[in-house]
Design a protein around this motif. Structure first.
Motif, short mmCIF file in Angstrom:
data_model
loop_
_atom_site.label_atom_id
_atom_site.label_comp_id
_atom_site.label_asym_id
_atom_site.label_seq_id
_atom_site.Cartn_x
_atom_site.Cartn_y
_atom_site.Cartn_z
N GLY A 1 6.17 12.88 1.51
CA GLY A 1 7.40 13.29 0.82
C GLY A 1 7.58 12.63 -0.54
N ASP A 2 6.85 11.52 -0.81
CA ASP A 2 6.93 10.91 -2.13
C ASP A 2 6.38 11.91 -3.15
OD1 ASP A 2 7.92 8.60 -1.03
OD2 ASP A 2 6.06 7.47 -1.20
N GLU A 3 6.91 11.86 -4.35
CA GLU A 3 6.47 12.77 -5.40
C GLU A 3 5.68 12.01 -6.45
OE1 GLU A 3 9.41 15.53 -6.87
OE2 GLU A 3 10.58 15.29 -5.05
N LEU A 4 4.68 12.68 -7.03
CA LEU A 4 3.83 12.08 -8.05
C LEU A 4 3.96 12.87 -9.35
CD1 LEU A 4 0.63 11.63 -5.88
CD2 LEU A 4 2.39 9.92 -6.36
N ILE A 5 3.80 12.17 -10.45
CA ILE A 5 3.78 12.80 -11.77
C ILE A 5 2.34 12.72 -12.28
CG2 ILE A 5 4.57 12.63 -14.16
CD1 ILE A 5 7.17 11.39 -13.05
N TRP A 6 1.80 13.85 -12.70
CA TRP A 6 0.43 13.93 -13.21
C TRP A 6 0.48 14.14 -14.72
CZ3 TRP A 6 -4.07 14.65 -9.95
CH2 TRP A 6 -3.78 14.59 -8.59
N LYS A 7 -0.35 13.41 -15.44
CA LYS A 7 -0.43 13.55 -16.90
C LYS A 7 -1.90 13.56 -17.29
CE LYS A 7 0.41 11.16 -21.20
NZ LYS A 7 0.69 9.89 -21.83
N TYR A 8 -2.24 14.44 -18.20
CA TYR A 8 -3.61 14.47 -18.71
C TYR A 8 -3.59 13.98 -20.15
CZ TYR A 8 -8.14 15.98 -20.32
OH TYR A 8 -9.40 16.01 -20.87
N ASP A 9 -4.34 12.94 -20.44
CA ASP A 9 -4.46 12.38 -21.79
C ASP A 9 -5.73 12.95 -22.42
OD1 ASP A 9 -5.07 10.77 -24.02
OD2 ASP A 9 -4.09 9.02 -23.12
N GLU A 10 -5.54 13.87 -23.36
CA GLU A 10 -6.69 14.55 -23.97
C GLU A 10 -7.55 13.61 -24.81
OE1 GLU A 10 -6.07 18.36 -25.87
OE2 GLU A 10 -4.25 18.65 -24.70
N LEU A 11 -6.92 12.65 -25.49
CA LEU A 11 -7.69 11.74 -26.35
C LEU A 11 -8.65 10.88 -25.53
CD1 LEU A 11 -4.93 10.59 -28.85
CD2 LEU A 11 -6.76 12.24 -29.24
N ASP B 1 -9.42 11.58 -22.29
CA ASP B 1 -9.97 12.41 -21.21
C ASP B 1 -9.72 11.75 -19.86
OD1 ASP B 1 -11.21 14.64 -20.09
OD2 ASP B 1 -13.19 13.71 -20.16
N GLU B 2 -8.44 11.36 -19.63
CA GLU B 2 -8.06 10.69 -18.40
C GLU B 2 -6.89 11.41 -17.73
OE1 GLU B 2 -9.01 6.01 -19.30
OE2 GLU B 2 -6.96 6.71 -19.52
N ILE B 3 -6.89 11.38 -16.43
CA ILE B 3 -5.76 11.86 -15.64
C ILE B 3 -4.99 10.63 -15.18
CG2 ILE B 3 -5.04 13.09 -13.56
CD1 ILE B 3 -7.77 14.60 -13.80
N ILE B 4 -3.71 10.62 -15.43
CA ILE B 4 -2.87 9.49 -15.06
C ILE B 4 -1.87 9.99 -14.01
CG2 ILE B 4 -1.17 7.82 -15.91
CD1 ILE B 4 -2.70 8.51 -18.73
N ILE B 5 -1.78 9.28 -12.90
CA ILE B 5 -0.88 9.68 -11.82
C ILE B 5 0.06 8.51 -11.54
CG2 ILE B 5 -0.72 10.52 -9.45
CD1 ILE B 5 -3.77 11.17 -9.72
N ILE B 6 1.36 8.77 -11.55
CA ILE B 6 2.33 7.73 -11.21
C ILE B 6 3.31 8.29 -10.18
CG2 ILE B 6 2.17 6.55 -13.44
CD1 ILE B 6 4.89 7.83 -14.13
N ARG B 7 3.89 7.39 -9.41
CA ARG B 7 4.91 7.80 -8.46
C ARG B 7 6.16 8.18 -9.26
NH1 ARG B 7 5.74 4.80 -3.57
NH2 ARG B 7 4.92 3.06 -4.75
N LYS B 8 6.77 9.30 -8.91
CA LYS B 8 8.00 9.73 -9.56
C LYS B 8 9.13 8.82 -9.09
CE LYS B 8 11.08 13.67 -10.09
NZ LYS B 8 11.34 15.05 -9.65
N PRO B 9 9.82 8.19 -10.04
CA PRO B 9 10.94 7.32 -9.63
C PRO B 9 12.06 8.14 -9.00
CG PRO B 9 10.38 7.01 -11.96
CD PRO B 9 9.61 8.18 -11.47
#
Length: 85
Positions: free
Chosen positions: A33-43, A45-53
């Protein structure tokens, strides 16, 4: 310098699903049930995943406080204005 980051692998399945490795789930105290935020950094070329506060205001509380340890906001603004000519 010691790196405190866990680096584990998971596979993307046929329906683009993946499993968060157990060691990361446990360290991050993630639960169903926890939610995650996904971000793609094009410069980078990384995927960053953090827990949604739960509350962004609480997550960001005091975030920039170290920026103002050596001078007040007024001192900073006055210093910036001196360079305006």
């Amino acid at each position: 310098m010691m790196d405190h980051a866990l680096r584990l692998e998971s596979e993307i399945k046929q329906r683009y699903q993946t499993t968060i490795p157990k060691d990361i789930r446990e360290k991050a105290k993630l639960d169903i049930g926890d939610e995650l935020i996904w971000k793609y950094d094009e410069l980078r070329d990384e995927i960053i995943i953090i827990r949604k506060p739960i509350k962004f205001s609480e997550a960001f509380w005091g975030l920039g406080r170290k920026l103002w340890e050596k001078e007040t906001a007024d001192e900073y603004v006055n210093k910036e204005r001196e360079g305006w000519e």
